[in-house]
Design a protein around this motif. Structure first.
Motif, mmCIF file in Angstrom:
data_model
loop_
_atom_site.group_PDB
_atom_site.id
_atom_site.type_symbol
_atom_site.label_atom_id
_atom_site.label_comp_id
_atom_site.label_asym_id
_atom_site.label_seq_id
_atom_site.Cartn_x
_atom_site.Cartn_y
_atom_site.Cartn_z
ATOM 1 N N THR A 229 -9.627 7.156 9.632
ATOM 2 C CA THR A 229 -8.484 7.606 8.816
ATOM 3 C C THR A 229 -8.751 7.205 7.372
ATOM 4 O O THR A 229 -8.206 6.229 6.874
ATOM 5 C CB THR A 229 -7.164 6.992 9.323
ATOM 6 N N GLU A 230 -9.632 7.971 6.740
ATOM 7 C CA GLU A 230 -10.038 7.649 5.375
ATOM 8 C C GLU A 230 -8.873 7.692 4.393
ATOM 9 O O GLU A 230 -8.874 6.991 3.379
ATOM 10 C CB GLU A 230 -11.150 8.584 4.913
ATOM 11 N N ASP A 231 -7.847 8.490 4.693
ATOM 12 C CA ASP A 231 -6.692 8.574 3.809
ATOM 13 C C ASP A 231 -5.892 7.274 3.794
ATOM 14 O O ASP A 231 -5.473 6.802 2.731
ATOM 15 C CB ASP A 231 -5.793 9.743 4.217
ATOM 16 N N ARG A 232 -5.692 6.672 4.968
ATOM 17 C CA ARG A 232 -4.963 5.409 5.023
ATOM 18 C C ARG A 232 -5.775 4.292 4.388
ATOM 19 O O ARG A 232 -5.224 3.399 3.723
ATOM 20 C CB ARG A 232 -4.605 5.068 6.468
ATOM 21 N N GLU A 233 -7.077 4.334 4.562
ATOM 22 C CA GLU A 233 -7.946 3.340 3.935
ATOM 23 C C GLU A 233 -7.862 3.448 2.413
ATOM 24 O O GLU A 233 -7.722 2.438 1.709
ATOM 25 C CB GLU A 233 -9.388 3.537 4.405
ATOM 26 N N LEU A 234 -7.940 4.663 1.885
ATOM 27 C CA LEU A 234 -7.810 4.881 0.447
ATOM 28 C C LEU A 234 -6.465 4.368 -0.061
ATOM 29 O O LEU A 234 -6.392 3.723 -1.117
ATOM 30 C CB LEU A 234 -7.955 6.368 0.126
ATOM 31 N N SER A 235 -5.393 4.640 0.671
ATOM 32 C CA SER A 235 -4.063 4.206 0.249
ATOM 33 C C SER A 235 -3.996 2.682 0.132
ATOM 34 O O SER A 235 -3.451 2.145 -0.836
ATOM 35 C CB SER A 235 -3.010 4.697 1.244
ATOM 36 N N ALA A 236 -4.549 1.987 1.126
ATOM 37 C CA ALA A 236 -4.517 0.527 1.110
ATOM 38 C C ALA A 236 -5.353 -0.038 -0.031
ATOM 39 O O ALA A 236 -4.904 -0.926 -0.774
ATOM 40 C CB ALA A 236 -5.004 -0.024 2.450
ATOM 41 N N VAL A 237 -6.577 0.469 -0.192
ATOM 42 C CA VAL A 237 -7.469 -0.031 -1.235
ATOM 43 C C VAL A 237 -6.884 0.233 -2.633
ATOM 44 O O VAL A 237 -6.914 -0.633 -3.519
ATOM 45 C CB VAL A 237 -8.865 0.606 -1.100
ATOM 46 N N ALA A 238 -6.342 1.434 -2.832
ATOM 47 C CA ALA A 238 -5.765 1.768 -4.135
ATOM 48 C C ALA A 238 -4.579 0.869 -4.463
ATOM 49 O O ALA A 238 -4.418 0.414 -5.602
ATOM 50 C CB ALA A 238 -5.336 3.233 -4.147
ATOM 51 N N THR A 239 -3.744 0.605 -3.476
ATOM 52 C CA THR A 239 -2.592 -0.272 -3.698
ATOM 53 C C THR A 239 -3.046 -1.677 -4.049
ATOM 54 O O THR A 239 -2.515 -2.306 -4.973
ATOM 55 C CB THR A 239 -1.690 -0.297 -2.451
ATOM 56 N N LEU A 240 -4.032 -2.191 -3.329
ATOM 57 C CA LEU A 240 -4.560 -3.526 -3.625
ATOM 58 C C LEU A 240 -5.157 -3.594 -5.029
ATOM 59 O O LEU A 240 -5.112 -4.646 -5.673
ATOM 60 C CB LEU A 240 -5.617 -3.905 -2.585
ATOM 61 N N TRP A 271 -6.309 9.257 15.112
ATOM 62 C CA TRP A 271 -5.404 8.644 14.137
ATOM 63 C C TRP A 271 -5.001 7.236 14.566
ATOM 64 O O TRP A 271 -4.970 6.312 13.756
ATOM 65 C CB TRP A 271 -4.156 9.504 13.976
ATOM 66 N N GLY A 272 -4.677 7.084 15.861
ATOM 67 C CA GLY A 272 -4.264 5.778 16.352
ATOM 68 C C GLY A 272 -5.346 4.731 16.162
ATOM 69 O O GLY A 272 -5.083 3.615 15.693
ATOM 70 N N LYS A 273 -6.587 5.078 16.511
ATOM 71 C CA LYS A 273 -7.706 4.150 16.319
ATOM 72 C C LYS A 273 -7.899 3.820 14.841
ATOM 73 O O LYS A 273 -8.103 2.664 14.468
ATOM 74 C CB LYS A 273 -8.991 4.756 16.879
ATOM 75 N N GLY A 274 -7.829 4.860 14.002
ATOM 76 C CA GLY A 274 -8.016 4.651 12.573
ATOM 77 C C GLY A 274 -6.917 3.807 11.952
ATOM 78 O O GLY A 274 -7.181 2.962 11.086
ATOM 79 N N VAL A 280 -6.152 -3.906 10.713
ATOM 80 C CA VAL A 280 -6.978 -5.096 10.914
ATOM 81 C C VAL A 280 -7.739 -5.448 9.636
ATOM 82 O O VAL A 280 -7.846 -6.622 9.261
ATOM 83 C CB VAL A 280 -7.951 -4.883 12.088
ATOM 84 N N HIS A 281 -8.262 -4.436 8.939
ATOM 85 C CA HIS A 281 -9.096 -4.686 7.769
ATOM 86 C C HIS A 281 -8.304 -4.928 6.492
ATOM 87 O O HIS A 281 -8.753 -5.679 5.614
ATOM 88 C CB HIS A 281 -10.066 -3.513 7.561
ATOM 89 N N TYR A 282 -7.143 -4.287 6.360
ATOM 90 C CA TYR A 282 -6.417 -4.385 5.092
ATOM 91 C C TYR A 282 -5.043 -5.034 5.209
ATOM 92 O O TYR A 282 -4.453 -5.421 4.202
ATOM 93 C CB TYR A 282 -6.277 -2.992 4.461
ATOM 94 N N GLY A 283 -4.529 -5.173 6.436
ATOM 95 C CA GLY A 283 -3.242 -5.818 6.615
ATOM 96 C C GLY A 283 -3.190 -7.220 6.027
ATOM 97 O O GLY A 283 -2.268 -7.539 5.255
ATOM 98 N N PRO A 284 -4.156 -8.106 6.350
ATOM 99 C CA PRO A 284 -4.128 -9.460 5.780
ATOM 100 C C PRO A 284 -4.197 -9.475 4.253
ATOM 101 O O PRO A 284 -3.510 -10.277 3.602
ATOM 102 C CB PRO A 284 -5.370 -10.119 6.397
ATOM 103 N N ARG A 285 -4.996 -8.591 3.668
ATOM 104 C CA ARG A 285 -5.107 -8.550 2.207
ATOM 105 C C ARG A 285 -3.819 -8.037 1.575
ATOM 106 O O ARG A 285 -3.396 -8.519 0.521
ATOM 107 C CB ARG A 285 -6.295 -7.673 1.797
#
Length: 311
Positions: A229-240, A271-274, A280-285
């Motif tokens: 889910t590259e879109d959710r990853e982008l959203s998290a990284v951009a917000t951080l 989607w669920g896996k992503g 797991v990868h961005y929740g703690p940050r």
């Protein structure tokens, strides 16, 4: 044993109650988004854009997307179209070139996700043109269609200083069957309950797959979002990184929804896996970011990436 089980159940109930209080603000989003959204003033300048499309065996629809881009109410010399024909076994590349796009072909069966295809395409552009050749980059799926003023309306938001913008996702095939209709309602619900209110409050909403625009500075180090889910990853990284992801209700495009139950299930599982991977990868940050100057957006995005059943 019964006492221990009851203790665990009561503890889980307490945790659920606390979480419900922590996300109760989302009810306010739903109410506010029903009545209003952010409106951008007409742009003072027309900016130069590249349109990026990842396509796999999309010869039947890719030409229609490109035609809708080339028919925009926006100066044609300020919009270039790039397609990555990703592991295609049909005439996607030929059809896209005939329609007027610059096409890069990619063959890598071991890395078949959309994220890897976009990474390849962005790297090609960095090599051949340089990221600074365009002020912003649009991302679309091959089966999308753009309303004739889409780029002009997105340009309004970009000219207002926004760096990451998503748009109104309408549906091409609402009436095909219940599966397509349910997807369409899901996107409409997200717009009303999430995007519109966050745009008004200047919070960070989330990217959802397609129909979005990013400033060139976000791609200066390439496209590094290659999860399921590259879109959710982008959203998290951009917000951080401190970026505000905004929404423009006036910019409308059309997306084709699945109509087959097997395809729907495969997509939902992916989607669920992503989503779990992103948490797991961005929740703690994001949780740590709650204690920074970017606290409100990190708090909101934390509750966006967390598995939905917990909220």
């Amino acid at each position: 044993i019964v006492g221990a089980v009851l203790g665990i159940v009561n503890a889980l109930r307490l945790i659920g109650r606390v979480i419900s209080y922590l996300v109760i603000y989302k009810k306010f989003y739903s109410i506010l988004g029903f009545f209003t959204t952010r409106v951008f003033p007409p742009a003072a300048k027309n900016h130069k854009y590249a349109v990026l499309v990842a396509a796999r065996n999309e010869e039947k629809v890719i030409g229609q997307l490109i035609d809708s881009i080339r028919s925009q109410e926006y100066p044609r010399d300020l919009v270039d179209i790039y397609v990555v024909a990703d592991n295609c076994t049909d005439a996607t590349a030929k059809t896209a070139r005939r329609a007027g796009a610059v096409v890069y072909e990619r063959f890598d069966p071991d890395h078949r996700t959309k994220g890897y295809a976009l990474q390849f395409l962005v790297n090609c552009l960095r090599r051949d043109k340089g990221i600074q050749a365009y002020e912003g980059y649009f991302f679309f799926d091959a089966d999308n269609l753009l309303k004739s003023d889409f780029i002009a309306r997105m340009n309004d938001a970009f000219d207002a200083g926004e760096k990451l913008i998503t748009s109104f996702r309408n549906t091409k095939n609402f009436s095909d069957n219940w599966i397509a209709a349910s997807y369409a309602i899901h996107w409409y619900r997200t717009i009303r309950n999430e995007h519109r209110a966050r745009s008004v409050l200047r919070m960070a909403t989330r990217i959802q797959g397609t129909g979005f625009l990013v400033a060139n500075e976000i791609l200066k180090d390439g496209w590094n979002y290659v999860s399921l889910t590259e879109d959710r990853e982008l959203s998290a990284v951009a917000t951080l990184a401190g970026y505000r992801i905004t929404y423009n209700d006036a910019a409308e495009f059309y997306d084709e929804q699945p109509t087959d139950a097997k395809i729907m299930m495969r997509q939902r599982i992916r989607w669920g896996k992503g989503h779990l991977w992103a948490f797991v990868h961005y929740g703690p940050r994001l949780f740590a970011g709650i204690f920074s100057k970017n606290c409100l957006r990190c708090y909101d995005m934390f509750w966006t990436v967390i598995p939905r059943n917990l909220t």
